[in-house]
Scaffold this active site. Structure first.
Site, mmCIF file in Angstrom:
data_model
loop_
_atom_site.group_PDB
_atom_site.id
_atom_site.type_symbol
_atom_site.label_atom_id
_atom_site.label_comp_id
_atom_site.label_asym_id
_atom_site.label_seq_id
_atom_site.Cartn_x
_atom_site.Cartn_y
_atom_site.Cartn_z
ATOM 1 N N GLY A 56 0.775 -1.155 -0.012
ATOM 2 C CA GLY A 56 0.061 -0.058 -0.022
ATOM 3 C C GLY A 56 0.726 1.251 0.066
ATOM 4 C CB SER A 58 5.438 2.570 3.725
ATOM 5 O OG SER A 58 6.152 3.472 3.215
ATOM 6 C CB CYS A 88 5.216 -3.804 -1.554
ATOM 7 S SG CYS A 88 5.681 -2.675 -2.409
ATOM 8 C CB ILE A 148 3.139 -2.173 -7.490
ATOM 9 C CG1 ILE A 148 2.700 -3.578 -8.318
ATOM 10 C CG2 ILE A 148 2.487 -1.034 -7.799
ATOM 11 C CD1 ILE A 148 1.322 -4.003 -7.878
ATOM 12 N NE ARG A 149 4.363 4.686 -6.129
ATOM 13 C CZ ARG A 149 5.281 5.793 -6.589
ATOM 14 N NH1 ARG A 149 5.829 5.981 -7.770
ATOM 15 N NH2 ARG A 149 5.630 6.726 -5.671
ATOM 16 C CG HIS A 188 2.622 -6.861 -4.365
ATOM 17 N ND1 HIS A 188 2.254 -5.973 -3.098
ATOM 18 C CD2 HIS A 188 3.340 -5.824 -4.920
ATOM 19 C CE1 HIS A 188 2.293 -4.893 -3.043
ATOM 20 N NE2 HIS A 188 3.127 -4.653 -3.941
ATOM 21 C CD GLU A 190 0.299 -8.963 -1.905
ATOM 22 O OE1 GLU A 190 1.146 -9.774 -1.844
ATOM 23 O OE2 GLU A 190 0.143 -7.898 -1.952
HETATM 24 N N1 GLN Z 1 6.144 2.839 -2.682
HETATM 25 C C1 GLN Z 1 5.357 2.393 -1.530
HETATM 26 C C2 GLN Z 1 5.560 2.982 -0.286
HETATM 27 O O1 GLN Z 1 6.677 3.513 -0.235
HETATM 28 C C3 GLN Z 1 5.079 0.773 -1.480
HETATM 29 C C4 GLN Z 1 4.407 0.370 -2.799
HETATM 30 C C5 GLN Z 1 3.533 -0.904 -2.653
HETATM 31 O O2 GLN Z 1 3.297 -1.377 -1.564
HETATM 32 N N2 GLN Z 1 3.132 -1.483 -3.782
HETATM 33 O O3 GLN Z 1 4.893 3.046 0.589
#
Ligand code: GLN
Length: 216
Positions: A56, A58, A88, A148-149, A188, A190
């Site tokens: 998500g 953080s 993540c 993802i990022r 991820h 999941e």
């Molecule tokens: N870039 C998000 C962060 O720094 C983490 C990305 C993710 O959980 N998919 O919180």
């Protein structure tokens, strides 16, 4: 009949439903954690055999953990040996030190259960999101992995075992790590159809419960 494992999935923000679905597919009972259950010195969290922190954002999740009074009790659970898995943003929450994409330290609420320094959004804009296949030591070979990022671990202490690395802007960087019963992945599992990582985590939870679980 053996009681199913009971896993708490932090559900303040982010991709918690996907973890829930995966864990239920593996036979666990899942409760979404939005506030402290309460009712005991451990805040009621001792009812769980393991905790999952989803992906998500953080900073938002960290702030909500503080607002809900969950940060300290979750840290206590991890310190007491309860299995914890973060993906993540969940990985970021677990690390002792957090840095931004430029390498500068960021102060944000976190659990600090992993003796590691993490760089947020480490893969930069062009590769914000990508998929690859990975071998994760002791867990699964040829796993589908969605980034993802995603963050990467930039350094870690001797008690942290690296389970997998990926070539990133900083060279081959850890993207799956373990310190005792604390696990974290930059990616991820999941979000794929592959439940092997969650099944493996549940085995760790089962071993912990069988050994007596939470100290009473
Ligand atoms: N870039 C998000 C962060 O720094 C983490 C990305 C993710 O959980 N998919 O919180």
């Amino acid at each position: 009949m053996v009681e199913p494992l009971h896993i708490g999935v932090l559900a303040l923000q982010g991709a918690f439903r996907e973890h829930r679905i995966m864990l239920e597919k593996c036979g666990a009972k899942v409760t979404e954690i939005r506030r402290l259950p309460g009712g005991s010195p451990w805040g009621g969290l001792e009812m769980f055999d393991g905790i999952v922190l989803p992906g998500g954002e953080s900073t938002t999740m960290g702030r909500l953990l503080v607002d809900e009074g969950l940060l300290e009790p979750l840290r206590t659970c991890g310190q007491a040996g309860m299995p914890v898995y973060g993906s993540c943003a969940g990985l970021i929450l677990l690390c002792r030190e957090v840095e931004g994409p430029d390498g500068a330290l960021i102060e944000q609420p976190r659990l600090g259960l992993l003796d590691a320094r993490v760089r947020r959004n480490a893969f930069g804009r062009q590769a914000d999101s990508f998929e690859t296949r990975l071998d994760v030591k002791g867990v699964a070979c040829d796993m589908e992995a969605v980034f993802i990022r995603a963050p990467v671990i930039v350094s870690c202490g001797p008690s942290v075992e690296v389970l997998c690395r990926v070539e990133g802007p900083l060279g081959p960087s850890p993207v799956a790590v373990r310190q005792g019963r604390v696990f974290a992945t930059s990616f991820h599992p999941e979000l794929t159809a592959d439940s092997r990582f969650h099944a493996w985590f549940l085995n760790i939870c089962l071993a912990w419960r069988s050994a007596g679980g939470f100290p009473s």
